[in-house]
Design an enzyme around this catalytic site. Structure first.
Site, PDB file in Angstrom:
ATOM      1  N   SER B 346       0.992  -1.200   0.412  1.00 51.47           N
ATOM      2  CA  SER B 346       0.025   0.189   0.035  1.00 51.47           C
ATOM      3  C   SER B 346       0.907   1.123  -0.263  1.00 51.47           C
ATOM      4  CB  SER B 346      -0.755  -0.280   1.236  1.00 51.47           C
ATOM      5  OG  SER B 346      -2.094   0.614   0.841  1.00 51.47           O
ATOM      6  N   ASP B 357      10.245   4.656 -10.071  1.00 50.73           N
ATOM      7  CA  ASP B 357      10.219   5.671 -11.361  1.00 50.73           C
ATOM      8  C   ASP B 357      10.650   5.995 -11.703  1.00 50.73           C
ATOM      9  OD1 ASP B 357       6.324   4.240 -11.713  1.00 50.73           O
ATOM     10  OD2 ASP B 357       8.270   3.479 -11.350  1.00 50.73           O
ATOM     11  N   LYS B 371      -1.003  -4.256  -3.088  1.00 50.62           N
ATOM     12  CA  LYS B 371      -1.866  -3.285  -3.020  1.00 50.62           C
ATOM     13  C   LYS B 371      -1.966  -1.807  -3.272  1.00 50.62           C
ATOM     14  CE  LYS B 371      -5.651  -2.500   0.324  1.00 50.62           C
ATOM     15  NZ  LYS B 371      -5.719  -0.624   0.382  1.00 50.62           N
TER      16      LYS B 371
END
Lengths: 506, 491
Positions: B346, B357, B371
């Site tokens: 999460s 990224d 999740k």
């Protein structure tokens, strides 16, 4: 070719009044003109008046909007917006303690909200706010009904999805998919524990189940190596808690039991697999009485069974076999019994008849009506049975007799004679003086209602418990007058005894 | 004549007009008042329950033995189906008549069934009692009693982790211990909440806990205390190369402050590289996750990503990028490794995904939990509450990290989550408690090796290659390929 203005002009001209301005046929302007006597003055006055009026209207509009906005401001209240933003910061589901502090105490219970409004709110939120795709409303409907009916914890009250409904309806019409047996979830209590079994009620002739040697009363305990869960996990937990010597040994016992439950099949899942689908192969384990478990392999397929057979055995004695109760059966035995008045006696064969359901709207599969019709056709009528629809509220089932039969009646029955068939056998015995030949019956006292739903699914509901006219619960089974052994019941001996019973009754 | 009539009508008009205008004004005020109240109530209901990024390991989904229906032939209306189904029971069910109370119970079951058919483990229904309890209790177990975090592993309740310096830890209770009795009362089959209730108590009072460890029963008599779990743990892991190690347990309001304290402290000691450890961090607040990503990521470092920290995708299809924020922090950028594993979920995945990224750091460890969704709480009119997954989130490069489920709704491990830059399986010999077992903490060792290379100016790709080569022993290769047991999510 007169328009309104010129009409009034013309009218006014006839009355002798000065012509009014055709551009503004305004009654007030007219009266202004009348008062002031000239158009210019009238216009001036009118404009003053209009101005006054517009100003007034404007004032009213301004005041009302002002009032509206003020109302809004009051409605906003000082404290609400800050409360909302603080929630955003402290909202955290895993640590519910923060909720109380930030004021998310919206747990104001309103016990008067109708339950369907709550359901509707949830549905609306799912439609509006749920982010993923979920396969459409039919999944939601199915999920809701499945759980609602399952929560009653009654194995004869359940929801049938469209595929299961089709299989069930076909079976009630004599077209059996799956292993070609009628299966039911039966209950029993042993050592204070509630057990539920997937039980064979009847094996249809020519079916995969018959080829595999299944019999009425068999419990199917395993499917493809998966245990068919026969009782609640808490029963094991309670037992281990009571019996195990210490905590460490408790734990040791618990692990394999937990694994067994986790890999087990719920009864409904096993029932669905074995009564639907063609061409699938299964390995099942059967327990039969006290004998050691049997392992059989079957391949599912379609088995078709005609509801009624009739022939004359010897001069004047008819033989009627009724394998199902439904509209088709009623039609068929109605035809067969047309000549009943000429018979010297009748044998009714109810072996292997699983009974049926009551269905208010799907009349084709209404077995209850069919059973009542059969009783009416073979008896002079009377109190045929006792039906208990509510706890301790028993009603008599009165049948108007229409029998043309002049001779004695005997009924052949076996362990596969179940539900409505047992009801019929008992009724024919009680009010039709029939002699019962064969084996004690299955012992199924549940009258099930079958109700279709708009979306192609259906529900089955336990709607009554069945008793004989004398008040004996049908779950005890009906005892035959002439008892045959298990070895005899499937042979010609059964027919021979039934025949002699009829002759003796003459 | 007319003017006389008009004139005599005036006082009458005035009589009528004044009260009507007054009425009109009051009516408008009332309308304004009501309309505003309505608008707020609506907004309240939407926003008020924004549960952001909650703990997946402790979701309160029940296990229901139901089956989802197949697609019907005609258009289904769930409300109509439910009403019809209930009406049929009311009219026909044998036995005790179905009264209002029973209707409510059946309706709640229908709602649970409806939500179950969504096949979403994070959406659920709490009836009024459950909702009150949910708000009142924390599910993380018991900090105010013996100082242990408990978890449910049906049918058992286990110690997930004893809290450092708490009474339980001092007496020797270990992670994995199964709670078997509390004050001699057996707890077998009780729920996590029930066991927590039994264990909690005022500081100073005593409680007897019996645990089972390795098939042995052990008794402990513990004096309860007030224990607050530290959210952040930190130390200089490699004092020679000056590599710091910061462990974050969860994302809550205290996380950023404690982290800033850790950064400052380690930087004072001359920290030159950082291992940021998110293993076993189950998530928490979305806002904090975005702030933390903003600490580690320099704005405008990846123009293509437009300073997006995370992308929120709603049911309507609307997608919005949450931007990186300006955060007050003491952190000064150094070579960074983020350690993750199967239990990093999460909010942990939001931070790791952004760091990955933007190439602001290197992910080492195990594929994360998977999740990538957010739930909202909707309190309902009758005092119950609906928890519903209302948004998905994606890392800045926009890919789906949510895990897949099998036909029984169980999570299929390895189908979701972020793939680390360097995949390292942990040595099976590693004992998690206290994070003190460095030798067997293969993932940490890999992180340290990686950072040491980086401090010698080895490029990131070369450092990755080096570490991958060093840490893939034959045993680890076999372990990595062994099928992992498919366990149901811990409720």
């Amino acid at each position: 070719m007169y328009d309104n203005a010129s009409m009034s002009d013309a009218a006014q001209a006839r009355d002798g009044r000065p012509p009014s301005c055709p551009v503004l046929p305004h009654s007030l302007l007219q009266s202004a003109v009348e008062r002031s006597g000239s158009l210019n003055a009238a216009l001036e006055e009118w404009m003053k008046l209009s101005f006054k009026r517009s100003a007034l209207l404007l004032l009213i509009a301004a005041t009302t909007s002002g009032a509206f906005l003020m109302g809004q401001k009051l409605g906003a209240g000082a404290g609400e917006t800050p409360r909302v933003s603080s929630l955003l910061l402290s909202a955290d589901a895993a640590h519910g303690g923060t909720y109380g502090a930030s004021g998310l105490n919206l747990a104001m219970q309103d016990a008067n909200i109708p339950p369907d409004e709550v359901f509707e709110s949830v549905l609306d939120h799912v439609h509006r706010d749920y982010v993923r795709s979920y396969g459409g409303d039919s999944r939601l409907a199915g999920g809701a009904l499945t759980e609602m009916y399952a929560s009653l914890n009654d194995p004869r009250t359940d929801y049938l999805n469209p595929s299961m409904r089709k299989a069930r309806q076909e079976a009630l019409m004599g077209r059996y998919h799956g292993i070609g047996a009628v299966l039911a979830i039966t209950q029993a209590k042993r050592d204070d524990v509630d057990y539920r079994y997937l039980t064979v009620v009847d094996v249809m002739p020519g079916s995969p189940a018959e080829k595999a040697g299944l019999m009425s009363g068999d419990h199917i305990t395993e499917l493809d190596g998966h245990w068919i869960i026969a009782y609640s996990f808490t029963a094991d937990l309670d037992r281990i808690r009571r019996e195990a010597k210490d905590d460490a040994s408790k734990q040791a016992e618990l692990d394999p039991i937990t694994a067994r439950f986790k890999s087990g099949y719920p009864l409904s899942k096993a029932l669905e697999k074995l009564t639907d689908g063609d061409g699938k192969s299964y390995k099942i384990t059967i327990t039969r009485g006290d004998k050691s478990p049997l392992h059989v392999a079957l391949t599912t397929g379609l088995t078709q069974v005609l509801p009624v057979e009739y022939r004359e055995l010897e001069a004047g004695i008819g033989y009627l076999r009724v394998r199902q109760f439904n509209a088709e059966a009623t039609r068929a035995f109605g035809v067969a019994l047309k000549g009943a008045g000429n018979l010297k006696g009748l044998i009714l064969d109810l072996r292997g008849n699983p009974g049926g359901v009551t269905a208010e709207t799907e009349t084709g599969i209404d077995g209850y009506s069919s059973a009542k019709d059969l009783i009416a056709s073979l008896t002079p009528g009377g109190k045929a049975a006792v039906i208990e629809r509510r706890l301790n509220q028993k009603d008599s089932l009165m049948i108007r007799g229409m029998s043309r039969l002049n001779g004695p009646l005997s009924v052949i029955m076996d362990a596969g004679t179940a539900n409505l068939s047992e009801l019929v056998a008992a009724a024919l015995h009680d009010i039709g003086k029939a002699r019962l030949v064969g084996r004690p019956t299955f012992g199924d006292d549940i009258l099930q209602l079958f109700a279709p739903l708009k979306d192609g699914s259906a529900v089955e509901i336990t709607t009554a418990h069945l008793f004989t006219a004398g008040g004996v619960d049908l779950n005890r089974g009906i005892q035959p007058d002439i008892v045959l052994s298990p070895a005899e019941i499937d042979t010609d001996a059964a027919l021979k005894y039934a025949l002699s019973a009829v002759r003796a009754g003459a | 004549m007319r003017s006389n009539e008009v004139q005599s009508a005036r006082p009458l008009m005035r009589l009528v007009m004044l009260p009507s205008v007054a009425a009109l004004i009051s009516a408008s005020m009332l309308c304004g008042f009501i309309s505003r109240k309505q608008a707020i109530a609506q907004a309240d209901r939407r926003i008020a329950g924004q549960v952001v990024s909650f703990d997946p390991v402790r979701s309160t989904t029940r296990t229901i033995a139901g089956q989802a229906a197949e697609v019907g032939s005609t258009k289904a209306d769930p409300l109509d189906a439910y009403k019809t189904g209930l009406a049929l029971l009311k009219r026909n069910y044998y036995g005790v008549p179905i009264d209002m109370r029973k209707s409510r119970v059946l309706t709640n079951e229908a709602i649970r069934g409806l939500l179950f058919s969504l096949q979403d483990p994070f959406s659920s229904f709490l009836d009024p009692d459950e909702w009150v309890q949910f708000q009142a209790t924390t599910t993380r177990g018991d900090f105010e009693g013996i100082g242990a975090m408990l978890m449910e592993d049906r049918p058992n309740v286990k110690v997930e982790e004893p809290i450092e310096t708490g009474p339980a830890e001092r007496l020797g209770i270990k992670a994995g211990d199964i709670i078997s009795r509390v004050d001699d009362a057996p707890v077998l089959g009780k729920s996590l909440d029930e066991v927590v209730k039994m264990i909690k108590g005022p500081a100073g009072s005593k409680v007897k806990i019996t645990v089972v460890r390795n098939r042995q029963s052990i008794n402990y008599t513990i004096t309860r205390a007030r224990v607050e779990p530290p959210i952040v743990k930190f130390w200089m892991e490699d004092s020679k190369s000056k590599i710091g190690h910061i462990l974050l347990q969860e994302f809550n309001e205290k996380s950023l402050d404690q982290l800033n304290h850790a950064f400052a402290s380690l930087q004072n000691q001359g920290m030159r590289a950082l291992v940021f450890d998110l293993r076993y961090n189950p998530g928490g607040l979305l806002d904090v996750a975005v702030q933390l990503a903003s600490v580690f990521i320099s704005r405008n470092s990846q123009p293509a990503l437009k300073n997006t920290a995370v992308i929120i995708h709603e049911g309507s299809g609307r997608e919005q990028g949450r931007p990186l924020e300006t955060v007050e922090t003491s952190y000064r950028h150094v070579p960074l490794v983020v350690l993750v594993n199967d239990n990093s979920a999460s909010a942990s995945e939001i931070v790791s995904g952004a760091i990955k990224d933007y190439s602001a750091g290197t992910l080492i460890g195990q594929r994360t939990y998977g999740k990538g969704c957010v739930q909202t709480l909707f309190p309902l009119d009758d005092g119950s509450c609906l928890r519903l997954t209302t948004a998905l989130y994606f890392p800045p490069r926009h890919y789906d990290i949510n895990y897949k489920q099998d036909e029984d709704h169980y999570r299929i491990p390895g189908t979701g989550g972020l793939i680390p830059d360097v995949a390292i399986t942990q040595s099976p010999k590693w004992k998690m408690e206290d994070w003190k077992d460095k030798t067997n903490d293969t993932q940490l060792q890999a992180a340290l090796e990686f950072l040491r290379s980086r401090l010698e100016d080895v490029t990131v790709p070369n450092a990755i290659q080096k570490v991958q080569g060093e840490f893939k022993t034959p045993n680890e290769r076999v372990a990595a390929q062994a099928p992992r047991p498919s366990k149901p999510p811990i409720p």
